[in-house]
Design a protein around this motif. Sequence first.
Motif, short mmCIF file in Angstrom:
data_model
loop_
_atom_site.label_atom_id
_atom_site.label_comp_id
_atom_site.label_asym_id
_atom_site.label_seq_id
_atom_site.Cartn_x
_atom_site.Cartn_y
_atom_site.Cartn_z
N PRO A 178 -24.32 -75.30 17.00
CA PRO A 178 -25.05 -74.74 18.15
C PRO A 178 -26.11 -73.73 17.77
O PRO A 178 -27.10 -73.56 18.51
CB PRO A 178 -23.94 -74.09 18.99
N LEU A 179 -25.94 -73.05 16.63
CA LEU A 179 -26.93 -72.05 16.22
C LEU A 179 -28.30 -72.69 15.97
O LEU A 179 -29.32 -72.04 16.13
CB LEU A 179 -26.45 -71.32 14.97
N LEU A 180 -28.32 -73.98 15.58
CA LEU A 180 -29.59 -74.64 15.30
C LEU A 180 -30.38 -74.93 16.58
O LEU A 180 -31.56 -75.25 16.53
CB LEU A 180 -29.36 -75.94 14.53
N THR A 181 -29.72 -74.84 17.74
CA THR A 181 -30.43 -75.05 19.01
C THR A 181 -30.98 -73.74 19.56
O THR A 181 -31.58 -73.72 20.63
CB THR A 181 -29.49 -75.68 20.06
N ALA A 182 -30.80 -72.67 18.81
CA ALA A 182 -31.21 -71.34 19.28
C ALA A 182 -32.57 -70.95 18.71
O ALA A 182 -33.03 -71.46 17.68
CB ALA A 182 -30.17 -70.30 18.90
N LEU A 183 -33.19 -70.02 19.40
CA LEU A 183 -34.47 -69.46 18.99
C LEU A 183 -34.25 -67.99 18.63
O LEU A 183 -33.63 -67.25 19.39
CB LEU A 183 -35.47 -69.55 20.15
N LYS A 184 -34.76 -67.61 17.47
CA LYS A 184 -34.67 -66.20 17.07
C LYS A 184 -35.97 -65.50 17.43
O LYS A 184 -37.06 -66.01 17.16
CB LYS A 184 -34.42 -66.08 15.57
N VAL A 185 -35.86 -64.34 18.08
CA VAL A 185 -37.03 -63.56 18.47
C VAL A 185 -36.95 -62.21 17.78
O VAL A 185 -35.97 -61.46 17.96
CB VAL A 185 -37.10 -63.37 20.00
N ALA A 216 -46.17 -54.76 17.35
CA ALA A 216 -47.35 -55.63 17.38
C ALA A 216 -47.15 -56.85 18.27
O ALA A 216 -48.10 -57.44 18.76
CB ALA A 216 -47.70 -56.08 15.96
N GLY A 217 -45.89 -57.26 18.44
CA GLY A 217 -45.64 -58.45 19.25
C GLY A 217 -44.32 -59.10 18.91
O GLY A 217 -43.41 -58.47 18.35
N LEU A 218 -44.21 -60.39 19.24
CA LEU A 218 -42.97 -61.15 19.07
C LEU A 218 -43.17 -62.24 18.02
O LEU A 218 -44.17 -62.96 18.04
CB LEU A 218 -42.55 -61.80 20.39
N THR A 219 -42.18 -62.39 17.13
CA THR A 219 -42.18 -63.48 16.18
C THR A 219 -41.05 -64.43 16.55
O THR A 219 -39.88 -64.04 16.53
CB THR A 219 -42.00 -62.98 14.73
N LEU A 220 -41.41 -65.66 16.90
CA LEU A 220 -40.44 -66.68 17.30
C LEU A 220 -40.13 -67.56 16.10
O LEU A 220 -41.05 -68.04 15.43
CB LEU A 220 -41.00 -67.53 18.44
N SER A 221 -38.85 -67.82 15.83
CA SER A 221 -38.47 -68.62 14.67
C SER A 221 -37.38 -69.62 15.02
O SER A 221 -36.54 -69.36 15.89
CB SER A 221 -37.96 -67.72 13.53
N GLY A 222 -37.39 -70.75 14.30
CA GLY A 222 -36.36 -71.76 14.48
C GLY A 222 -36.36 -72.74 13.33
O GLY A 222 -37.29 -72.77 12.52
N ALA A 271 -33.05 -72.07 22.81
CA ALA A 271 -34.49 -72.30 22.70
C ALA A 271 -35.06 -73.10 23.87
O ALA A 271 -36.03 -72.67 24.51
CB ALA A 271 -34.80 -73.01 21.38
N HIS A 272 -34.49 -74.26 24.14
CA HIS A 272 -35.09 -75.15 25.14
C HIS A 272 -34.91 -74.60 26.56
O HIS A 272 -35.78 -74.80 27.41
CB HIS A 272 -34.50 -76.55 24.99
N LEU A 332 -30.45 -64.49 30.86
CA LEU A 332 -29.98 -65.42 29.82
C LEU A 332 -29.04 -64.68 28.88
O LEU A 332 -29.36 -63.57 28.43
CB LEU A 332 -31.16 -65.94 29.01
N GLN A 333 -27.91 -65.31 28.56
CA GLN A 333 -27.00 -64.73 27.57
C GLN A 333 -27.60 -64.88 26.18
O GLN A 333 -28.07 -65.96 25.80
CB GLN A 333 -25.63 -65.42 27.62
N THR A 334 -27.61 -63.80 25.40
CA THR A 334 -28.10 -63.86 24.03
C THR A 334 -26.97 -64.25 23.09
O THR A 334 -25.79 -64.11 23.42
CB THR A 334 -28.69 -62.51 23.60
N GLY A 335 -27.35 -64.76 21.91
CA GLY A 335 -26.36 -65.20 20.94
C GLY A 335 -26.10 -64.16 19.88
O GLY A 335 -26.63 -63.04 19.92
N ASP A 336 -25.27 -64.54 18.90
CA ASP A 336 -24.90 -63.64 17.80
C ASP A 336 -25.99 -63.70 16.73
O ASP A 336 -26.07 -64.65 15.96
CB ASP A 336 -23.56 -64.07 17.22
N ILE A 337 -26.81 -62.67 16.70
CA ILE A 337 -27.93 -62.69 15.77
C ILE A 337 -27.47 -62.59 14.32
O ILE A 337 -28.14 -63.09 13.40
CB ILE A 337 -28.94 -61.57 16.11
#
Length: 360
Positions: A28-35, A40-46, A71-72, A106-111
């Motif tokens: 399930p972690l692979l379906t998540a987006l890290k912010v 300066a702003g936001l870096t989105l990663s996946g 993510a989706h 939205l519930q956040t995940g375990d970073i």
Amino acid sequence: MKANVTKKTLSEGLGLLERVIPSRSSNPLLTALKVEATEAGLTLSGTNLEIDLSCFVPAEVQAPQNFVVPAHLFAQIVRNLGGELVELEITGNELSVRSGGSDFKLQTGDIEAYPPLTFPSHADVSLNAEELARAFSSVRYAASNEAFQAVFRGIKLEHRPESARVVASDGYRVAIRDFPASGDGRNLIVPARSADELIRVLKDGEARFTYGEGLLSVTTDRVRMNLKLLDGDFPDYERVIPKDIRLQVTLPATALKEAVNRVAVLADKNANNRVEFLVSEGKLRLAAEGDYGRAQDTLNVVQGGQEPAMSLAFNARHVLDALGPIDGDAELLFSGSTSPAIFRAAGGGGYMAVMVTLRV
């Protein structure tokens, strides 16, 4: 953490990540987006374990904090917001997404459990991003989609003294594009699906390459990407490029595309979408035949070469694919009715398609 960001820029960034991050996975972690939020702003990663992608989105941020969200689902929420400005706020394990009169939680995940994604800080060689994207786009159609065809599922990138070349082939055709480049780069094979993502993220400026073991990292001003490369040796495609050209034909590429499209309606789908080319006396006659009838079309061409006439046959779909990257006039070079043929732009430009002929 609080952040204000325009819906347009956030949606664009999420759109790039959505294509890489799987919507379903046994992990399930692979379906998540890290912010990752900074001032300066936001870096989105996946990641999908084949491609790691990171994209920067300018934003106004207070009390920076990193978090992980589905993510989706997050992308779907942002796309459907009514306002033009999006407000993000983290409270405990919950992300608030507000815009206009809408408010989503939205519930956040375990970073801490999210797989670490690392991108290099140095570059081994730089290429023009726009030229690289155009080159990959020009040859992508010729790469195989069949899993058993190994390196044919990739696009080869070759570095030469003052240029670079991309090559794709499925065994029946070869697509080649040369473009200006400098630097001491390596030859490598990029999976075609990864090249699709590269084409989408490369805009203008420089694409900085960093080489790893079986890995290529590409960095632009906004995006960072790690790509797993294909192993193996790409076939010697140059030996199938005909050298003895006996007949040359020049005509507008658009006119040829339209004519092939017309006659291919009646081409036999069970016989390789066969369309016959007959060149004679400054005319190109196209013909196709199937279970429901016959079609024919004639075009005026500029003809040259030592052969006064020649008859060949091609897969109509392959012809249309080969003509796709050509603007203006197309130049068709024939060495014989059973030998491969070359399709290229009459004015140059570095693009060339080589196709096997069908038996006449």
